[in-house]
Design a protein around this motif. Structure first.
Motif: not given
Length: 495
Positions: A39-50, A373-377, A398-405, A462-464
């Motif tokens: 679900a993180l794909d909707a928010y983040y992108g990653y392209t490795f660069a030096m 308690d956080v839904p993915e996305g 929350a990113v690795p544990q819940a796939n949340a933004f 949500h508020v953390l």
């Protein structure tokens, strides 16, 4: 040697989480890099660069993701740094003194420094490699200049790409040695100068790249601010080799840090003595130490948008100073006392770090239960009740544990991107917001500037809360409590 390495790495490896301020952001970014299709794909992108800041990501993508999880990898990486800082000092001392010494293991007092506790992952990983390279630079200074230059081309480029400030460590310390050699040459300095210029050729490409980027590249997401800083920033230089950063029950650790500073100062003061128990400086260490000292004092506190630059070099200078000195005029009894004093302080500091990590790991277990308690996305709006800097980036878990933004992951100098639709609710160097700024209607601090908080009740789901919110705060907003564990709370917005 083995005992010293164990003292350095065990506090890092014994518990699930490390109390390092920026580390959660690095963990989140590396998780995103290795886990497309969530679900993180909707928010983040990653392209490795030096980008001159790639040490952790490069090792994670090349090796780490194939053998372990991102949490274990982050601990292994910091343990690798700790062990390598000791070993690089030992190797550098071997080159400077021509023999193996025990004294360089006193760098154990410097392992748990300000940059470590800030979680400057890429930088601290690169520093020991720069010290190994400095040892090689000095070792091969008697070889033909063109051969030395050829040998160092790949070394310099690799260190530059791992972290640009690690490259600066090598560049400045090697420059200091070469300037000192010119002074040593006396009247023959003109003949020596050409040879030094040939040897320096490997550094020209990274230096040229830095200059080219400075004048042609658009400002990164961090901005292009550079400032020298206040008097407080200069004072931080003195504290940085032993700074704890967090104030979470770390008084004992700070005490051992103060003791480390005192014993090292007294040890280095013996350099003035001509006889008796004293430290003696290896001649070839003088140039690098002086150059790193000048760098530590002269560097801005903010450089091209990157903060806390001024605290990164003093511990490196201290490590080179330890490696560059050796004890003389020492009888067996004195040697035993010196060993015991440094060993007791080093072990005490290590045990204090382990206890801090244990408390922090227990605290993070509470956070993990709340994140369940956080839904993915989901999109989390992070607020904090304390002023402790350790709470600045905990929401990144929350990113690795819940796939949340979360809106505060590092960009700019890193290879992470935010999808265009969510730019308005993300900050390149953001941190959790003080709760009183968000919920106190009379406070106009946030209203004075625009940011990811502008329309938080509609943009986030949500508020953390990093700390238990006051009832008045909850009542002033449309929040529904989903879960509470320890000092952490999760609220749904608009229910």
């Amino acid at each position: 040697m083995v005992f010293a390495v164990l003292i350095a790495v065990l506090p890092i490896l014994l518990h699930p989480y490390l109390p390092l301020v920026d580390l959660p952001n690095h963990i989140a970014r590396q998780y995103i890099a290795a886990n497309p299709g969530t679900a993180l794909d909707a928010y983040y992108g990653y392209t490795f660069a030096m980008k001159g800041n790639s040490a952790g990501d490069l090792l994670w993508l090349a090796v780490g993701q194939h053998i372990t999880d991102v949490y274990t990898f982050s601990k292994l990486l910091m343990a690798l740094y700790a062990a390598n800082l000791l070993l690089s000092a030992v190797v550098l001392a071997r080159v400077l003194h021509g023999r193996w010494l025990i004294w360089p293991l006193a760098t154990l007092l410097l392992v748990f420094n300000g940059p470590f506790f800030w979680g400057f992952q890429n930088f601290v990983i690169t520093v020991p490699l720069a010290l190994y390279a400095l040892a090689a630079w000095i070792h091969y200074e008697g070889t033909r200049p063109w051969l030395r230059a050829i040998l160092f081309i790949p070394v310099v480029i690799v260190i530059f790409e791992l972290h640009i400030l690690g490259f600066i460590v090598l560049l400045v310390s090697a420059f200091g040695r070469e300037v000192h050699r010119l002074f040593e040459a006396g009247r023959r300095w003109r003949q020596q100068l050409l040879q030094h210029c040939i040897s320096a050729l490997p550094f020209l490409f990274p230096i040229g790249l830095i200059v080219w980027r400075t004048f042609t590249a658009a400002p990164n997401d961090y901005g292009d601010i550079t400032r020298y800083g206040s008097l407080r920033a200069r004072i931080d230089i003195l504290r940085s080799p032993f700074d704890v950063v967090s104030n979470d029950g770390s008084a004992v650790l700070e005490l051992f840090g103060t003791m480390s500073l005192i014993v090292l100062v007294f040890a280095f003061l013996t350099l003035r003595k001509k006889s008796g128990l004293r430290l003696v400086l290896a001649p070839r260490a003088l140039g690098p130490i002086l150059a790193l000292a000048v760098l530590s004092v002269a560097v801005p506190s903010v450089l091209d948008g990157v903060a806390y630059v001024q605290i990164r070099f003093p511990f490196v200078m201290a490590a080179v100073a330890i490696a560059g000195t050796s004890w003389h005029g020492v009888d067996r009894r004195q040697a035993l006392w010196v060993f015991l004093v440094f060993a007791v302080i080093a072990v005490g500091r290590s045990v204090s770090v382990e206890q801090l990590a244990a408390r922090h790991s227990a605290d993070m277990q509470d956070l993990s239960l709340v994140l369940a308690d956080v839904p993915e996305g989901a999109r989390l709006f992070p607020v904090r009740m304390s002023s402790d800097r350790i709470d600045w980036h905990l929401q990144a878990y929350a990113v690795p544990q819940a796939n949340a933004f979360v809106p505060t992951l590092f960009r700019g100098a890193h290879a992470l991107q935010i999808e265009e639709a969510w730019h308005h609710i993300a900050a390149a160097q953001g941190k959790s917001l003080p709760a009183f700024m968000v919920f106190d209607e009379s406070n106009e601090t946030l209203g004075a500037v625009s940011g990811f908080w502008d329309n938080w009740e509609n943009d986030f789901t949500h508020v953390l809360a990093l700390g238990n919110l006051d009832e008045e705060m909850v009542a002033s907003s449309d929040l529904l409590l989903l879960g509470r564990q320890g000092r952490y709370e999760m609220y749904e917005i608009g229910s």
